[in-house]
Design a protein around this motif. Structure first.
Motif, PDB file in Angstrom:
ATOM      1  N   LYS A  83       0.817  -1.214   0.000  1.00  0.00           N
ATOM      2  CA  LYS A  83       0.000   0.000   0.000  1.00  0.00           C
ATOM      3  C   LYS A  83       0.849   1.262   0.000  1.00  0.00           C
ATOM      4  CE  LYS A  83      -3.956  -0.178   0.299  1.00  0.00           C
ATOM      5  NZ  LYS A  83      -5.001  -0.307  -0.741  1.00  0.00           N
ATOM      6  N   SER A  84       2.154   1.125   0.208  1.00  0.00           N
ATOM      7  CA  SER A  84       3.099   2.250   0.208  1.00  0.00           C
ATOM      8  C   SER A  84       4.473   1.707  -0.162  1.00  0.00           C
ATOM      9  CB  SER A  84       3.171   2.928   1.586  1.00  0.00           C
ATOM     10  OG  SER A  84       1.931   3.453   1.979  1.00  0.00           O
ATOM     11  N   PRO A  85       5.432   2.565  -0.532  1.00  0.00           N
ATOM     12  CA  PRO A  85       6.794   2.098  -0.813  1.00  0.00           C
ATOM     13  C   PRO A  85       7.457   1.497   0.428  1.00  0.00           C
ATOM     14  CG  PRO A  85       6.428   4.290  -1.733  1.00  0.00           C
ATOM     15  CD  PRO A  85       5.256   3.996  -0.863  1.00  0.00           C
ATOM     16  N   ILE A  86       8.386   0.585   0.171  1.00  0.00           N
ATOM     17  CA  ILE A  86       9.080  -0.132   1.243  1.00  0.00           C
ATOM     18  C   ILE A  86      10.344   0.586   1.703  1.00  0.00           C
ATOM     19  CG2 ILE A  86      10.359  -2.261   1.756  1.00  0.00           C
ATOM     20  CD1 ILE A  86       8.540  -3.733  -0.175  1.00  0.00           C
ATOM     21  N   ASP A  87      11.053   1.210   0.790  1.00  0.00           N
ATOM     22  CA  ASP A  87      12.447   1.597   1.026  1.00  0.00           C
ATOM     23  C   ASP A  87      12.643   2.513   2.226  1.00  0.00           C
ATOM     24  OD1 ASP A  87      13.185   0.060  -1.114  1.00  0.00           O
ATOM     25  OD2 ASP A  87      13.164   1.715  -2.549  1.00  0.00           O
ATOM     26  N   SER A  88      11.659   3.315   2.583  1.00  0.00           N
ATOM     27  CA  SER A  88      11.826   4.231   3.712  1.00  0.00           C
ATOM     28  C   SER A  88      11.968   3.495   5.042  1.00  0.00           C
ATOM     29  CB  SER A  88      10.643   5.199   3.784  1.00  0.00           C
ATOM     30  OG  SER A  88       9.425   4.494   4.010  1.00  0.00           O
ATOM     31  N   LEU A  89      11.601   2.212   5.076  1.00  0.00           N
ATOM     32  CA  LEU A  89      11.693   1.431   6.314  1.00  0.00           C
ATOM     33  C   LEU A  89      13.076   0.827   6.532  1.00  0.00           C
ATOM     34  CD1 LEU A  89       8.380  -0.654   6.072  1.00  0.00           C
ATOM     35  CD2 LEU A  89       8.691   1.623   7.042  1.00  0.00           C
ATOM     36  N   LEU A  90      13.936   0.846   5.518  1.00  0.00           N
ATOM     37  CA  LEU A  90      15.150   0.045   5.530  1.00  0.00           C
ATOM     38  C   LEU A  90      16.380   0.878   5.898  1.00  0.00           C
ATOM     39  CD1 LEU A  90      14.504  -2.006   2.265  1.00  0.00           C
ATOM     40  CD2 LEU A  90      13.675  -2.443   4.594  1.00  0.00           C
ATOM     41  N   ASP A  91      17.105   0.417   6.929  1.00  0.00           N
ATOM     42  CA  ASP A  91      18.351   1.067   7.327  1.00  0.00           C
ATOM     43  C   ASP A  91      19.469   0.684   6.364  1.00  0.00           C
ATOM     44  OD1 ASP A  91      16.938   2.015   9.425  1.00  0.00           O
ATOM     45  OD2 ASP A  91      17.901   0.785  10.967  1.00  0.00           O
ATOM     46  N   ALA A  92      20.321   1.636   6.093  1.00  0.00           N
ATOM     47  CA  ALA A  92      21.401   1.404   5.133  1.00  0.00           C
ATOM     48  C   ALA A  92      22.402   0.367   5.628  1.00  0.00           C
ATOM     49  CB  ALA A  92      22.112   2.715   4.823  1.00  0.00           C
ATOM     50  N   GLY A  93      22.592   0.257   6.938  1.00  0.00           N
ATOM     51  CA  GLY A  93      23.632  -0.621   7.462  1.00  0.00           C
ATOM     52  C   GLY A  93      23.210  -2.057   7.679  1.00  0.00           C
ATOM     53  N   VAL A 113      -1.733   2.815  10.661  1.00  0.00           N
ATOM     54  CA  VAL A 113      -1.679   1.830  11.734  1.00  0.00           C
ATOM     55  C   VAL A 113      -0.930   2.468  12.899  1.00  0.00           C
ATOM     56  CG1 VAL A 113      -1.012  -0.489  12.428  1.00  0.00           C
ATOM     57  CG2 VAL A 113      -1.599  -0.029  10.036  1.00  0.00           C
ATOM     58  N   ASP A 114      -1.631   2.675  13.997  1.00  0.00           N
ATOM     59  CA  ASP A 114      -1.041   3.326  15.172  1.00  0.00           C
ATOM     60  C   ASP A 114      -0.328   4.623  14.802  1.00  0.00           C
ATOM     61  OD1 ASP A 114      -2.007   1.197  16.609  1.00  0.00           O
ATOM     62  OD2 ASP A 114      -0.077   0.184  16.830  1.00  0.00           O
ATOM     63  N   GLY A 115      -0.939   5.392  13.915  1.00  0.00           N
ATOM     64  CA  GLY A 115      -0.400   6.697  13.544  1.00  0.00           C
ATOM     65  C   GLY A 115       0.632   6.688  12.437  1.00  0.00           C
ATOM     66  N   GLN A 116       0.991   5.495  11.927  1.00  0.00           N
ATOM     67  CA  GLN A 116       1.969   5.385  10.843  1.00  0.00           C
ATOM     68  C   GLN A 116       1.266   4.938   9.561  1.00  0.00           C
ATOM     69  OE1 GLN A 116       5.287   6.181  11.025  1.00  0.00           O
ATOM     70  NE2 GLN A 116       4.858   6.892  13.113  1.00  0.00           N
ATOM     71  N   PRO A 117       1.746   5.389   8.374  1.00  0.00           N
ATOM     72  CA  PRO A 117       1.107   4.974   7.122  1.00  0.00           C
ATOM     73  C   PRO A 117       1.138   3.454   6.947  1.00  0.00           C
ATOM     74  CG  PRO A 117       2.612   6.808   6.748  1.00  0.00           C
ATOM     75  CD  PRO A 117       2.849   6.349   8.156  1.00  0.00           C
ATOM     76  N   LEU A 118       0.055   2.908   6.433  1.00  0.00           N
ATOM     77  CA  LEU A 118      -0.003   1.486   6.119  1.00  0.00           C
ATOM     78  C   LEU A 118       0.914   1.198   4.933  1.00  0.00           C
ATOM     79  CD1 LEU A 118      -1.324  -1.333   6.451  1.00  0.00           C
ATOM     80  CD2 LEU A 118      -3.114  -0.542   4.866  1.00  0.00           C
ATOM     81  N   VAL A 119       1.840   0.249   5.118  1.00  0.00           N
ATOM     82  CA  VAL A 119       2.809  -0.083   4.068  1.00  0.00           C
ATOM     83  C   VAL A 119       2.417  -1.377   3.349  1.00  0.00           C
ATOM     84  CG1 VAL A 119       5.233  -0.595   3.567  1.00  0.00           C
ATOM     85  CG2 VAL A 119       4.647   1.083   5.340  1.00  0.00           C
ATOM     86  N   SER A 120       2.050  -2.404   4.111  1.00  0.00           N
ATOM     87  CA  SER A 120       1.694  -3.673   3.470  1.00  0.00           C
ATOM     88  C   SER A 120       0.673  -4.426   4.302  1.00  0.00           C
ATOM     89  CB  SER A 120       2.942  -4.545   3.254  1.00  0.00           C
ATOM     90  OG  SER A 120       3.538  -4.894   4.491  1.00  0.00           O
ATOM     91  N   LEU A 121      -0.138  -5.202   3.601  1.00  0.00           N
ATOM     92  CA  LEU A 121      -1.151  -6.063   4.207  1.00  0.00           C
ATOM     93  C   LEU A 121      -0.833  -7.504   3.879  1.00  0.00           C
ATOM     94  CD1 LEU A 121      -4.184  -4.008   2.926  1.00  0.00           C
ATOM     95  CD2 LEU A 121      -3.758  -4.381   5.354  1.00  0.00           C
ATOM     96  N   ASP A 122      -1.241  -8.412   4.771  1.00  0.00           N
ATOM     97  CA  ASP A 122      -1.120  -9.837   4.473  1.00  0.00           C
ATOM     98  C   ASP A 122      -2.446 -10.499   4.792  1.00  0.00           C
ATOM     99  OD1 ASP A 122      -0.402 -12.394   3.935  1.00  0.00           O
ATOM    100  OD2 ASP A 122       1.136 -12.559   5.476  1.00  0.00           O
ATOM    101  N   PHE A 123      -3.049 -11.128   3.783  1.00  0.00           N
ATOM    102  CA  PHE A 123      -4.333 -11.792   3.948  1.00  0.00           C
ATOM    103  C   PHE A 123      -4.150 -13.306   4.091  1.00  0.00           C
ATOM    104  CE2 PHE A 123      -5.301  -7.879   1.525  1.00  0.00           C
ATOM    105  CZ  PHE A 123      -6.134  -7.272   2.451  1.00  0.00           C
TER     106      PHE A 123
END
Length: 317
Positions: free
Chosen positions: A106-116, A228-238
């Motif tokens: 539902k949103s891009p993933i990359d902002s969640l990922l730490d570079a290290g 979800v708890d104030g953060q944008p929804l990134v992905s769903l799993d059904f």
């Protein structure tokens, strides 16, 4: 080059194509692969989807796996093999993500990922589980600390070694057999932080919202915008909803715990039905033992519960 892949057969191919559309929308720069554990010839595959048949992987003892595993066990058992096959096919790959066919971005993933970090794992729980008659802590422990429906790695010496170790264990230790310490591919993920010390657990509340999350996280939506708890929804799993899943189908009634999630599932079902109609594919999967489990599952569980009551009564004497 970044790659996102899933693994399916004809049973959940429509779900995989729904995932592919969401990847195109939110991660358009990533190549998307379907790892197909079937013998289908698909003529109407969308341009943004690449196909990798299991026959191209040369998995050791695959014939034995296909004969011994049920189809719902065989699919997760091949996931690390597809990862290795894709990295061999694309040595230029810098980030490999697995999403199960029942996932929807539902949103891009990359902002969640730490570079290290070298590997990103999805926790089944990010907080103590609220009390419920449907899902409890013991069931989560049986399932494993991490959800095998979503994980991401950056290829390197340690992550490839971890994949190879994991893959060889799925040859004969990926049954759905909790009493003997097996739960398809999933329990092996518990060891990933040992193999890859630079692993990170993705605790962002908007990541991988599914039946594992409805008791602890609040999904709300307004005008097709979800948080979800104030953060944008990134992905769903059904997972567990719509077709049989060995872990999550037991907990399908949890879908009613969150009205927004329930509404999103109904939208998702319409997408999947349309995809199935477009595909016009029937029959049983070509690989793995076929078991039509879902229709009689509740009846069998009821009989098992009555038998357990009887044996407990006998044990008293």
């Amino acid at each position: 080059m970044n790659i996102i892949y899933t693994v399916c057969n004809r049973t959940n191919l429509a779900h995989a194509l729904a995932l592919a559309d969401s990847v195109l929308q939110h991660q358009p720069e990533s190549a998307f692969y379907i790892g197909l554990v079937d013998s289908l010839s698909i003529e109407k595959l969308p341009e943004h989807v690449k196909l990798l048949p299991v026959s191209e992987l040369a998995i050791p003892e695959f014939d034995r796996m296909a004969a011994d595993y049920y189809d719902f066990e065989l699919l997760p058992a091949t996931r690390p093999w597809f990862a290795l096959g894709l990295l061999k096919k694309h040595p230029e790959c810098r980030q490999l993500s697995f999403l199960s066919p029942t996932v929807l971005l539902k949103s891009p993933i990359d902002s969640l990922l730490d570079a290290g970090a070298e590997m990103f794992l999805t926790p089944n729980l990010s907080a103590p589980l609220k009390e419920s008659a449907i899902l409890d802590d013991k069931r989560i422990l049986n399932a494993g600390m991490y959800h095998s429906g979503s994980w991401i790695l950056r290829p390197g010496e340690k992550t490839i070694a971890a994949l190879e170790w994991w893959a060889h264990r799925t040859i004969d230790r990926a049954y759905f057999d909790l009493c003997n310490g097996m739960n398809t591919d999933q329990l092996w993920l518990n060891y990933m932080p040992v193999w890859v010390p630079a692993s990170k657990t993705l605790h962002n509340p908007g990541w991988h919202y599914g039946l594992n999350a409805v008791l602890n996280k609040n999904l709300i939506g307004q005008n097709d915008t979800y948080e979800v708890d104030g953060q944008p929804l990134v992905s769903l799993d059904f997972a567990g909803l719509g077709y049989f899943d060995p872990i999550w189908s037991d907990h399908a009634p949890l879908v009613t715990e969150n009205k927004a999630f329930q509404a999103l599932f109904m939208q998702y079902q319409r997408i999947v039905i349309r995809k199935k109609q477009e595909l016009e594919i029937g029959g049983e999967p070509a690989f793995g033992k076929y078991a039509n489990i879902l229709p009689n599952r509740l009846m069998r569980k009821g009989i098992a519960a009555r038998l357990k009551e009887l044996t407990n009564y006998i044990d008293q004497f």
